[in-house]
Design a protein around this motif. Structure first.
Motif, mmCIF file in Angstrom:
data_model
loop_
_atom_site.group_PDB
_atom_site.id
_atom_site.type_symbol
_atom_site.label_atom_id
_atom_site.label_comp_id
_atom_site.label_asym_id
_atom_site.label_seq_id
_atom_site.Cartn_x
_atom_site.Cartn_y
_atom_site.Cartn_z
ATOM 1 N N UNK A 1 -1.355 0.175 10.852
ATOM 2 C CA UNK A 1 -2.279 0.498 9.763
ATOM 3 C C UNK A 1 -2.157 -0.557 8.663
ATOM 4 N N UNK A 2 -0.955 -1.077 8.478
ATOM 5 C CA UNK A 2 -0.720 -2.093 7.451
ATOM 6 C C UNK A 2 -1.196 -3.464 7.920
ATOM 7 N N UNK A 3 -0.885 -3.835 9.160
ATOM 8 C CA UNK A 3 -1.458 -5.042 9.769
ATOM 9 C C UNK A 3 -1.010 -5.108 11.219
ATOM 10 N N UNK A 4 -1.763 -5.818 12.087
ATOM 11 C CA UNK A 4 -1.481 -5.772 13.529
ATOM 12 C C UNK A 4 -0.229 -6.495 13.962
ATOM 13 N N UNK B 1 -4.335 9.408 7.507
ATOM 14 C CA UNK B 1 -5.505 9.603 8.371
ATOM 15 C C UNK B 1 -5.656 8.437 9.351
ATOM 16 N N UNK B 2 -5.455 7.217 8.864
ATOM 17 C CA UNK B 2 -5.550 6.040 9.732
ATOM 18 C C UNK B 2 -4.397 6.016 10.740
ATOM 19 N N UNK C 1 0.839 -1.194 0.000
ATOM 20 C CA UNK C 1 0.000 0.000 0.000
ATOM 21 C C UNK C 1 0.876 1.245 0.000
ATOM 22 N N UNK C 2 0.598 2.212 -0.869
ATOM 23 C CA UNK C 2 1.375 3.467 -0.829
ATOM 24 C C UNK C 2 1.026 4.257 0.430
ATOM 25 N N UNK C 3 2.034 4.858 1.028
ATOM 26 C CA UNK C 3 1.824 5.684 2.219
ATOM 27 C C UNK C 3 1.296 7.036 1.737
ATOM 28 N N UNK C 4 -0.027 7.114 1.618
ATOM 29 C CA UNK C 4 -0.658 8.316 1.080
ATOM 30 C C UNK C 4 -1.525 8.979 2.151
ATOM 31 N N UNK C 5 -2.384 9.881 1.715
ATOM 32 C CA UNK C 5 -3.220 10.617 2.662
ATOM 33 C C UNK C 5 -4.197 9.697 3.382
ATOM 34 N N UNK C 6 -4.668 8.662 2.703
ATOM 35 C CA UNK C 6 -5.583 7.706 3.337
ATOM 36 C C UNK C 6 -4.887 6.982 4.497
ATOM 37 N N UNK C 7 -3.655 6.540 4.259
ATOM 38 C CA UNK C 7 -2.882 5.882 5.318
ATOM 39 C C UNK C 7 -2.571 6.883 6.432
#
Length: 741
Positions: free
Chosen positions: A224-227, A69-70, A61-67
């Motif tokens: 955010x990527x996985x626990x 926020x999370x 996953x690209x580290x973008x604005x969605x990531x």
């Protein structure tokens, strides 16, 4: 502030010296913290962590604005998981980072947001502690209303302002106070315990170093990527291998901090905690005592300090007060006494039992074997043909069981948390001729099929695999493969754990030109799939026959972890199912359902499951003392009736022979276990997922009278195996008469 100082004086007058120290901490606490500057290496650490997660994590996953926020939400929840400290105005103020954290972290390496938010967090922690201190001195703690408290606010709205926050803090304090009161403490003891708890929280959080805050911050990004992904700071990395070794001394448990509680994550097979039969994963440790010394409250204490208290010299005593996992009543505590031991390999290796069951319907007695496999282990220092491993040990036990003419075998994986992938593949090969066992998918989509290439079969008879919600990773691969091949009947809880991912630990120094230790990043790099193409992630293995269990409703397993990676499928591998059990599954299920509907142990389990579900759905706890006392009395009455019923049962009508690996090399069988050894004892309790427990209060009443140690799930697995043996025998007889083989 004047009001607080007055309360401080009142408490100082009634509290002993140690509590006075706690009051001193609170009296000197700041309420307007200034954010600290990041450490000299933090900029590089941030960039490397963000880059590795973006490029090398399985999710790609690209580290973008969605990531971003999370990331912010994860960090806020990591600091304030019960959503009682940060106000909505705080969250609104920090919301600017939702649009910028990806650029600040990945491009600029700026970790200043971590310290800015942490400073506000400390303000709220101190404000709560001061407010609670004032209430302890001035509040009348009477519990005769219908007030209720939700101890789990993970999904709740944050307080909109300070007034609403203080209302929450007051209700929480009353909940804490009532829990201590129900534990039969005096008002002075309660004041001292709660005051010390809040003072320790203020002291501990105020003393956190910048690298510790950075670890929480960047681990929030990794989550955010996985626990299962996390950042380890320099000090954490330095202690990583030491801690792994030290875990072999003490009580034999892996601990973590969740919501201020030191929580049991897993138990080491053969360790004191596992052998006690009184501790299970997700239980929370609330107090610790050394030998006969007084208990020390450890709620909100730093994890490394709790671990230091639990560890100690070999053969010394540590006492724990445990809050069971499957309860929302924080006063429902039990005391467990453990003797610290070194966990030896033989304690964690495979073992077997032979059950010699009495004759029925004019037939002769029948023997069935049970192999208890606590993990998938292998000696990595010795790779010779006969090296110590799960596969070689189980092969030896299977040979012995076959020599003793068992009619079928149960593989008990209920406490098996995984281990070596290679051993899971090799062990599967003992039961099938050859073929794919597991598929592994890399981030780039490459799929590798791992196969059993040895056509030899160590055991081809009737087979049942017994699982639980605590069967994870390699045990799921083994159970899933034999289910796909139709080689075994899988029996147990509604699913296994559901961990179908692989992690790696990479030291950040590998990617930087510096001699300073930058810590390490643990992140997910692969995903497991069954031969059938179904992932073991999240859903785990669904048994062919699901047995009633409180675990079926408990929040355990991968699906209960926020941010867990999803379940999916890939194309199936080419393999030839043997389908030894599929023709009989419908009949096996019917018979099992009929039995468990009437069996008194499963009737009890269903009742306890219904009670647990009701508590789980309510989510709140009564703060009415009379109601809580009645609830406790009702539970004690149920436990007493259960104990009476168990004690009234006749002695077992079967013989049990225990087989260690050493005994497996000797001719014949050892003497059968004495009847007293088949009754409740610390060393003979079944895994926590199957234990039908009796309360500690009842157990103290007459310790000299043993209570039958019922293991309903193993008993029913044995009956299912007998059904399978019976059905296969009938099929064989029909085939023989008609000339088919």
């Amino acid at each position: 502030m004047k009001r607080f100082l007055l309360a401080l004086c009142l408490l100082w007058a009634v509290c002993p010296l140690r509590a006075a120290d706690d009051l001193s901490v609170l009296g000197q606490a700041e309420t307007n913290h200034v954010p600290r500057l990041p450490g000299p290496d933090d900029r590089l650490i941030c960039r490397l962590t963000a880059t590795l997660l973006e490029r090398m994590h399985y999710a790609q996953k690209p580290f973008d604005q969605e990531i971003a926020a999370k990331f912010l939400d994860r960090y806020l929840d990591a600091l304030d998981p019960q959503r009682m400290l940060f106000l909505q105005s705080d969250v609104e103020e920090f919301s600017k980072y939702r649009r910028t954290l990806h650029h600040l972290t990945k491009v600029l390496g700026d970790s200043m947001p971590a310290e800015i938010i942490y400073a506000r967090f400390l303000d709220r922690v101190v404000q709560q502690a001061l407010y609670v201190t004032n209430l302890l001195a001035t509040e009348k703690f009477v519990f005769d209303t219908q007030e209720r408290f939700n101890p789990n606010r993970r999904e709740a709205e944050r307080p909109k302002d300070m007034q609403e926050a203080q209302a929450l803090w007051r209700t929480r304090l009353r909940w804490e106070y009532l829990n201590e009161k129900l534990a039969k403490k005096s008002p002075e003891e309660i004041q001292k315990t709660i005051l010390r708890r809040y003072a320790r929280q203020v002291r501990t959080l105020s003393e956190l170093e910048t690298q510790e805050v950075l670890q929480i911050y960047l681990s929030s990004l990794a989550h955010v990527y996985d626990p299962h992904s996390e950042y380890m700071s320099k000090s954490t990395l330095e202690n990583f291998n030491i801690n792994m070794k030290l875990a072999l001394f003490g009580i034999g448990a892996v601990l973590s901090m969740e919501d201020g509680y030191c929580t049991i994550q897993s138990l080491s097979p053969g360790g004191p905690a596992e052998r006690s039969g009184q501790i299970k994963p997700k239980d929370r440790i609330v107090m610790v005592a050394q030998g006969t010394n007084d208990f020390v409250d450890v709620v909100d204490m730093k994890l490394n300090k709790v671990v230091e208290m639990i560890r100690g010299p070999k053969d010394t005593v540590v006492r724990l007060v445990i809050l069971p996992a499957n309860t929302s009543d924080s006063s429902a505590r039990k005391e467990v006494t453990l003797v610290r031991k070194e966990i030896k390999l033989e304690d964690a290796e495979a073992k077997a039992k032979i059950f010699e069951l009495p004759a029925a319907n004019g037939q002769s007695s029948i023997r069935v074997g049970v192999i208890d496999l606590p993990s998938f282990y292998a000696d990595m220092t010795d790779r010779s043909a006969g090296h110590k491993s799960t596969t070689s040990d189980v092969a030896k036990l299977l040979k012995k069981l076959t020599q003793e003419k068992v009619a079928g075998v149960i593989m008990d994986l209920r406490r098996n948390g995984g281990g070596s992938l290679e051993e899971a593949i090799n062990l599967t090969g003992l039961f099938i001729k050859e073929g794919p066992v597991v598929q592994v998918k890399d981030p780039d989509g490459t799929i590798t099929v791992d196969k059993d290439t040895d056509p030899a079969v160590a055991y081809d008879g009737p087979l049942v695999i017994l699982t639980s919600r605590f069967s994870a990773s390699a045990s799921e691969i083994f159970a899933g493969a034999l289910q796909d091949y139709g080689r075994a009947v899988v029996v147990g809880d509604s699913s296994t754990h559901g961990k179908g991912t692989v992690q790696t630990v990479q030291e950040l120094n590998r990617f930087a030109r510096t001699t300073n230790s930058l810590g390490a990043l643990k992140f997910t790099i692969r995903k497991f799939y069954r031969a059938s193409g179904s992932s073991t992630q999240l859903k785990g293995i669904i048994p062919d026959i699901i047995l009633p269990s409180v675990n079926n409703h408990a929040e355990v397993g991968e699906a209960s972890i926020p941010g867990a990676m999803s379940w999916d499928t890939i194309p199936p591998a080419k393999f030839d199912p043997v389908n030894l059990v599929s023709p009989y599954l419908t009949e096996l299920r019917r018979r099992s359902e009929e039995r468990t509907a009437k069996d008194p142990d499963f009737v009890w389990i269903r009742q306890e499951s219904d009670r647990f579900l009701k508590l789980k759905q309510d989510k709140t706890v009564s703060l009415n003392e009379a109601e809580r006392l009645k609830e406790r009395a009702d539970q004690e009455a149920r436990n007493a009736a259960r104990k009476k019923e168990l004690k009234a049962r006749p002695a077992p009508d079967y013989k049990v022979y225990e087989l260690t690996l050493k005994l497996a090399d000797q001719p014949g069988l050892p003497p059968p276990m004495a009847v007293t050894n088949l009754l409740a004892s610390a060393s003979n309790k079944p895994p926590a997922s199957a234990t039908v427990e009796v309360s500690e209060d009842d157990a103290d009443a007459d310790k000299d009278e043993p209570v039958p140690n019922v293991d309903p799930h193993l008993n029913e697995a044995r009956r299912i195996l007998l059904d399978l043996i019976n059905l296969l025998g009938k099929e064989k007889a029909i085939a023989s008469k008609t000339g088919r083989e």
